[in-house]
Enzyme design. Structure first.
Site, PDB file in Angstrom:
ATOM      1  N   GLY A 258       0.032   0.083  28.106  1.00 17.41           N
ATOM      2  CA  GLY A 258      -0.688  -0.748  29.068  1.00 17.41           C
ATOM      3  C   GLY A 258      -0.173  -2.175  29.127  1.00 17.41           C
ATOM      4  O   GLY A 258      -0.354  -2.862  30.138  1.00 17.41           O
TER       5      GLY A 258
ATOM      6  N   GLU B 247       2.734  -2.002  31.413  1.00 23.07           N
ATOM      7  CA  GLU B 247       2.176  -1.782  32.755  1.00 23.07           C
ATOM      8  C   GLU B 247       1.550  -3.063  33.309  1.00 23.07           C
ATOM      9  O   GLU B 247       1.665  -3.354  34.505  1.00 23.07           O
ATOM     10  CB  GLU B 247       1.127  -0.657  32.698  1.00 23.07           C
ATOM     11  CG  GLU B 247       1.756   0.699  32.406  1.00 23.07           C
ATOM     12  CD  GLU B 247       0.721   1.773  32.114  1.00 23.07           C
ATOM     13  OE1 GLU B 247      -0.027   1.620  31.119  1.00 23.07           O
ATOM     14  OE2 GLU B 247       0.647   2.753  32.860  1.00 23.07           O
TER      15      GLU B 247
ATOM     16  N   GLU C 290       3.167   6.421  25.639  1.00 23.25           N
ATOM     17  CA  GLU C 290       1.973   7.266  25.785  1.00 23.25           C
ATOM     18  C   GLU C 290       2.218   8.728  25.429  1.00 23.25           C
ATOM     19  O   GLU C 290       1.336   9.396  24.875  1.00 23.25           O
ATOM     20  CB  GLU C 290       1.429   7.186  27.223  1.00 23.25           C
ATOM     21  CG  GLU C 290       0.763   5.873  27.585  1.00 23.25           C
ATOM     22  CD  GLU C 290       1.733   4.815  28.092  1.00 23.25           C
ATOM     23  OE1 GLU C 290       2.971   5.016  28.010  1.00 23.25           O
ATOM     24  OE2 GLU C 290       1.250   3.794  28.593  1.00 23.25           O
TER      25      GLU C 290
HETATM   26  N1  COA Z   1      -4.764   0.115  20.034  1.00 25.90           N
HETATM   27  C1  COA Z   1      -5.576  -0.215  19.030  1.00 25.90           C
HETATM   28  N2  COA Z   1      -5.188  -0.940  17.964  1.00 25.90           N
HETATM   29  C2  COA Z   1      -3.899  -1.329  17.940  1.00 25.90           C
HETATM   30  C3  COA Z   1      -2.992  -1.032  18.968  1.00 25.90           C
HETATM   31  C4  COA Z   1      -3.473  -0.271  20.060  1.00 25.90           C
HETATM   32  N3  COA Z   1      -2.698   0.049  21.102  1.00 25.90           N
HETATM   33  N4  COA Z   1      -1.792  -1.553  18.632  1.00 25.90           N
HETATM   34  C5  COA Z   1      -1.954  -2.172  17.467  1.00 25.90           C
HETATM   35  N5  COA Z   1      -3.223  -2.049  17.022  1.00 25.90           N
HETATM   36  C6  COA Z   1      -3.807  -2.571  15.800  1.00 25.90           C
HETATM   37  C7  COA Z   1      -3.419  -1.771  14.589  1.00 25.90           C
HETATM   38  O1  COA Z   1      -4.246  -0.626  14.458  1.00 25.90           O
HETATM   39  C8  COA Z   1      -3.651  -2.785  13.513  1.00 25.90           C
HETATM   40  O2  COA Z   1      -5.029  -2.892  13.263  1.00 25.90           O
HETATM   41  P1  COA Z   1      -5.598  -2.917  11.718  1.00 25.90           P
HETATM   42  O3  COA Z   1      -4.922  -4.127  11.113  1.00 25.90           O
HETATM   43  O4  COA Z   1      -7.068  -3.087  11.906  1.00 25.90           O
HETATM   44  O5  COA Z   1      -5.171  -1.638  11.104  1.00 25.90           O
HETATM   45  C9  COA Z   1      -3.214  -4.087  14.140  1.00 25.90           C
HETATM   46  O6  COA Z   1      -3.301  -3.870  15.541  1.00 25.90           O
HETATM   47  C10 COA Z   1      -1.790  -4.480  13.813  1.00 25.90           C
HETATM   48  O7  COA Z   1      -0.930  -3.398  14.161  1.00 25.90           O
HETATM   49  P2  COA Z   1       0.114  -2.724  13.142  1.00 25.90           P
HETATM   50  O8  COA Z   1       0.398  -1.342  13.637  1.00 25.90           O
HETATM   51  O9  COA Z   1      -0.365  -2.852  11.729  1.00 25.90           O
HETATM   52  O10 COA Z   1       1.397  -3.679  13.354  1.00 25.90           O
HETATM   53  P3  COA Z   1       2.916  -3.273  13.142  1.00 25.90           P
HETATM   54  O11 COA Z   1       3.691  -4.542  13.219  1.00 25.90           O
HETATM   55  O12 COA Z   1       3.090  -2.406  11.954  1.00 25.90           O
HETATM   56  O13 COA Z   1       3.290  -2.352  14.433  1.00 25.90           O
HETATM   57  C11 COA Z   1       3.319  -1.787  16.769  1.00 25.90           C
HETATM   58  C12 COA Z   1       3.260  -2.921  15.717  1.00 25.90           C
HETATM   59  C13 COA Z   1       3.117  -2.421  18.148  1.00 25.90           C
HETATM   60  C14 COA Z   1       4.683  -1.091  16.719  1.00 25.90           C
HETATM   61  C15 COA Z   1       2.201  -0.763  16.477  1.00 25.90           C
HETATM   62  O14 COA Z   1       0.972  -1.452  16.314  1.00 25.90           O
HETATM   63  C16 COA Z   1       1.989   0.272  17.564  1.00 25.90           C
HETATM   64  O15 COA Z   1       2.790   1.198  17.662  1.00 25.90           O
HETATM   65  N6  COA Z   1       0.920   0.135  18.354  1.00 25.90           N
HETATM   66  C17 COA Z   1       0.560   1.100  19.362  1.00 25.90           C
HETATM   67  C18 COA Z   1       1.469   0.991  20.577  1.00 25.90           C
HETATM   68  C19 COA Z   1       1.115   2.076  21.587  1.00 25.90           C
HETATM   69  O16 COA Z   1       1.292   3.266  21.355  1.00 25.90           O
HETATM   70  N7  COA Z   1       0.593   1.641  22.749  1.00 25.90           N
HETATM   71  C20 COA Z   1       0.289   2.498  23.831  1.00 25.90           C
HETATM   72  C21 COA Z   1      -1.132   2.933  23.807  1.00 25.90           C
HETATM   73  S1  COA Z   1      -1.446   4.036  25.142  1.00 25.90           S
END
Ligand code: COA
Length: 266
Positions: free
Chosen positions: A117, A120, A140
């Site tokens: 998102g 997007e 996604e």
């Molecule tokens: N939804 C909900 N929470 C999210 C999030 C999302 N899309 N992206 C990150 N967070 C949260 C994590 O759960 C974490 O929360 P916590 O500390 O309470 O556990 C916090 O944000 C930090 O993220 P973290 O994953 O620990 O950081 P990182 O540096 O290791 O990784 C990313 C960063 C962006 C690579 C990873 O967070 C990620 O892959 N996020 C999801 C991306 C995604 O798939 N988005 C599309 C959704 S449809």
């Protein structure tokens, strides 16, 4: 002055105005600015406020901390269900479209992760400037989903069908330079220069008249989804509307007098 975008003091979106530019900041850094319902609602309130404000000519959208927006909030997915997911997609799509159809130019200043998102949302803005550390992707499918906030449609329009299919089907993350190479972003700058660059570009746009800005945005936005004959008819119509404005006469007079124009939006 920095203020929450809505009446709620704990709003996850902040809203500032300086020198005719509203800065809308997604401010949920502990969750990498993931879009939950409250954040989407606050984003809608913020863009509506900027669109309605006479003191605002252009808009910067950015994120607090190390993310622009790391996607929809995944914690809401397990309990969504089919109808809930459709409603969520409609809600986000409606808000993102408010950015895309803004008559005032919207620049996404992509400071970090723009995933799902977040990518997007950036694509719904008129211009994207990325910090060199920014990362882009539509992950996604890795979650058993498809993009639901316009990604299946805006990504191929921006980078072409083949590259969009590659990014969406693999779910891969690309860096800012690759995003620039494929046309997903307009420029890449050092992170420390991101907001200044966005302000500079908006300053160039705001030196132009607001009516011509709005009609250029509308003609490109609506025309791209029309057959060419209808689209160029829309262009001719809006060209005519410009010619009926005082700003058009001022632009021509200023050019002939070798001075800077003073557009008033009339
Ligand atoms: N939804 C909900 N929470 C999210 C999030 C999302 N899309 N992206 C990150 N967070 C949260 C994590 O759960 C974490 O929360 P916590 O500390 O309470 O556990 C916090 O944000 C930090 O993220 P973290 O994953 O620990 O950081 P990182 O540096 O290791 O990784 C990313 C960063 C962006 C690579 C990873 O967070 C990620 O892959 N996020 C999801 C991306 C995604 O798939 N988005 C599309 C959704 S449809």
């Amino acid at each position: 002055m920095s203020a929450p975008a809505s009446a709620n003091a704990s709003s996850p979106v902040t809203y500032d105005v300086a020198e005719r530019i509203a800065t809308i900041t997604v401010a949920r850094p502990e969750k990498l600015n993931a879009l939950d319902g409250a954040t989407i609602t606050a984003l809608g309130d913020a863009i509506d406020r900027a669109r309605a404000s006479a003191e605002v000519g252009g808009i910067i959208l950015t994120g607090a901390g190390r993310a622009f927006v790391a996607g929809a909030d995944i914690s809401q997915f397990p309990t969504l269900g089919e109808e809930g997911a459709r409603a969520l997609a409609h809600q986000g799509q409606t808000v993102f479209r408010r950015f895309e159809t803004s008559p005032k130019p919207v620049v996404a200043a992509v400071n970090g992760f723009a995933l799902g998102g977040g990518c997007e949302l950036a694509m719904a803005c008129h211009i994207r400037i990325a910090a060199d550390v920014a990362k882009f992707g539509q992950p996604e499918l890795k979650l058993g989903l498809i993009p639901g906030y316009g990604g299946t449609q805006r990504l191929p329009r921006l980078v072409g069908k083949g590259r969009a299919l590659q990014l969406i089907l693999t779910g891969e993350t690309i860096d800012a330079q690759e995003a620039l190479r494929i046309g997903l972003v307009n420029a890449v700058v050092p992170g420390a220069e991101l907001i200044a660059t966005a302000r500079k570009w908006l300053g160039q746009m705001l030196a132009n008249g607001p009516i011509a800005l709005a009609l250029a945005i509308e003609t490109i936005d609506r025309g791209l989804d029309m057959p060419l004959e209808a689209a160029i008819a829309l262009e001719a119509d809006n060209f005519g509307r410009c010619a009926g404005t005082e700003d058009m006469r001022e632009g021509a007079r200023a050019f002939l007098a070798r001075r800077a124009p003073n557009f008033t939006g009339r």
